[in-house]
Design a protein around this motif. Structure first.
Motif, PDB file in Angstrom:
ATOM      1  N   GLU A  74       0.834  -1.203   0.000  1.00 16.03           N
ATOM      2  CA  GLU A  74       0.000   0.000   0.000  1.00 16.03           C
ATOM      3  C   GLU A  74       0.867   1.251   0.000  1.00 16.03           C
ATOM      4  N   LYS A  89       3.940   1.546  -1.212  1.00 13.92           N
ATOM      5  CA  LYS A  89       4.539   1.680  -2.549  1.00 13.92           C
ATOM      6  C   LYS A  89       3.554   2.262  -3.546  1.00 13.92           C
ATOM      7  N   SER A  90       2.325   1.837  -3.460  1.00 11.82           N
ATOM      8  CA  SER A  90       1.308   2.279  -4.418  1.00 11.82           C
ATOM      9  C   SER A  90       0.873   3.727  -4.207  1.00 11.82           C
ATOM     10  N   ASN A  91       0.946   4.207  -2.971  1.00  8.71           N
ATOM     11  CA  ASN A  91       0.426   5.537  -2.647  1.00  8.71           C
ATOM     12  C   ASN A  91       1.405   6.342  -1.785  1.00  8.71           C
ATOM     13  N   LYS A 102       0.590  10.088  -0.913  1.00  9.76           N
ATOM     14  CA  LYS A 102      -0.521  10.212   0.044  1.00  9.76           C
ATOM     15  C   LYS A 102      -0.020  10.020   1.472  1.00  9.76           C
ATOM     16  N   TYR A 103       0.806   8.997   1.685  1.00  6.99           N
ATOM     17  CA  TYR A 103       1.270   8.695   3.035  1.00  6.99           C
ATOM     18  C   TYR A 103       2.345   9.671   3.515  1.00  6.99           C
TER      19      TYR A 103
END
Length: 71
Positions: A7, A9-11, A14-15
Protein backbone atom coordinates in the motif's frame (compact mmCIF):
# COMPACT_ATOMS: atom_id res chain seq x y z
CA UNK A 1 -2.25 4.27 11.07
CA UNK A 2 -1.24 0.80 9.96
CA UNK A 3 -0.59 0.03 6.28
CA UNK A 4 1.11 -2.68 4.25
CA UNK A 5 4.38 -2.14 2.40
CA UNK A 6 2.52 -2.72 -0.86
CA UNK A 7 0.00 0.00 0.00
CA UNK A 8 2.86 2.38 0.81
CA UNK A 9 4.54 1.68 -2.55
CA UNK A 10 1.31 2.28 -4.42
CA UNK A 11 0.43 5.54 -2.65
CA UNK A 12 3.70 6.99 -1.34
CA UNK A 13 2.70 10.63 -1.91
CA UNK A 14 -0.52 10.21 0.04
CA UNK A 15 1.27 8.70 3.03
CA UNK A 16 4.04 11.29 2.99
CA UNK A 17 1.33 13.95 3.37
CA UNK A 18 -0.41 12.01 6.15
CA UNK A 19 2.90 11.53 7.99
CA UNK A 20 2.92 15.27 8.67
CA UNK A 21 0.17 14.81 11.22
CA UNK A 22 0.28 11.16 12.33
CA UNK A 23 2.64 8.22 12.58
CA UNK A 24 2.28 5.56 9.91
CA UNK A 25 3.35 2.01 10.71
CA UNK A 26 4.30 -0.15 7.74
CA UNK A 27 3.75 -3.90 7.91
CA UNK A 28 5.12 -6.82 5.95
CA UNK A 29 3.65 -10.27 6.42
CA UNK A 30 1.54 -8.93 9.28
CA UNK A 31 4.47 -7.58 11.31
CA UNK A 32 5.43 -3.94 11.78
CA UNK A 33 8.73 -3.34 10.01
CA UNK A 34 8.96 0.47 9.85
CA UNK A 35 7.48 3.72 11.05
CA UNK A 36 6.99 6.83 8.91
CA UNK A 37 6.76 9.98 11.01
CA UNK A 38 7.39 13.70 11.03
CA UNK A 39 10.67 14.36 12.89
CA UNK A 40 9.54 17.91 13.71
CA UNK A 41 6.33 16.71 15.37
CA UNK A 42 8.25 15.11 18.24
CA UNK A 43 9.89 18.44 19.06
CA UNK A 44 6.57 20.26 18.93
CA UNK A 45 4.93 17.73 21.27
CA UNK A 46 7.79 18.03 23.77
CA UNK A 47 7.65 21.83 23.68
CA UNK A 48 3.88 21.84 24.18
CA UNK A 49 4.20 19.50 27.14
CA UNK A 50 6.55 21.96 28.88
CA UNK A 51 4.18 24.95 28.86
CA UNK A 52 3.11 25.76 32.40
CA UNK A 53 5.73 23.54 34.06
CA UNK A 54 7.40 26.43 35.89
CA UNK A 55 5.38 28.60 38.24
CA UNK A 56 4.86 32.11 36.87
CA UNK A 57 6.79 33.68 39.76
CA UNK A 58 9.91 31.51 39.32
CA UNK A 59 12.79 32.42 37.01
CA UNK A 60 14.66 29.90 34.92
CA UNK A 61 17.76 30.37 37.09
CA UNK A 62 15.77 29.68 40.26
CA UNK A 63 14.35 26.52 38.71
CA UNK A 64 17.83 25.32 37.73
CA UNK A 65 19.17 25.99 41.20
CA UNK A 66 16.26 24.17 42.83
CA UNK A 67 16.75 21.18 40.54
CA UNK A 68 20.49 21.01 41.26
CA UNK A 69 19.80 21.13 45.02
CA UNK A 70 17.56 18.05 44.68
CA UNK A 71 20.36 15.90 43.27
Amino acid sequence: MLITATELKSNLGKYLMLARTEDIYITRNGKIVAKLSNPQQDKIDVAKSLFGVLPADMTLEEAREERLNQI
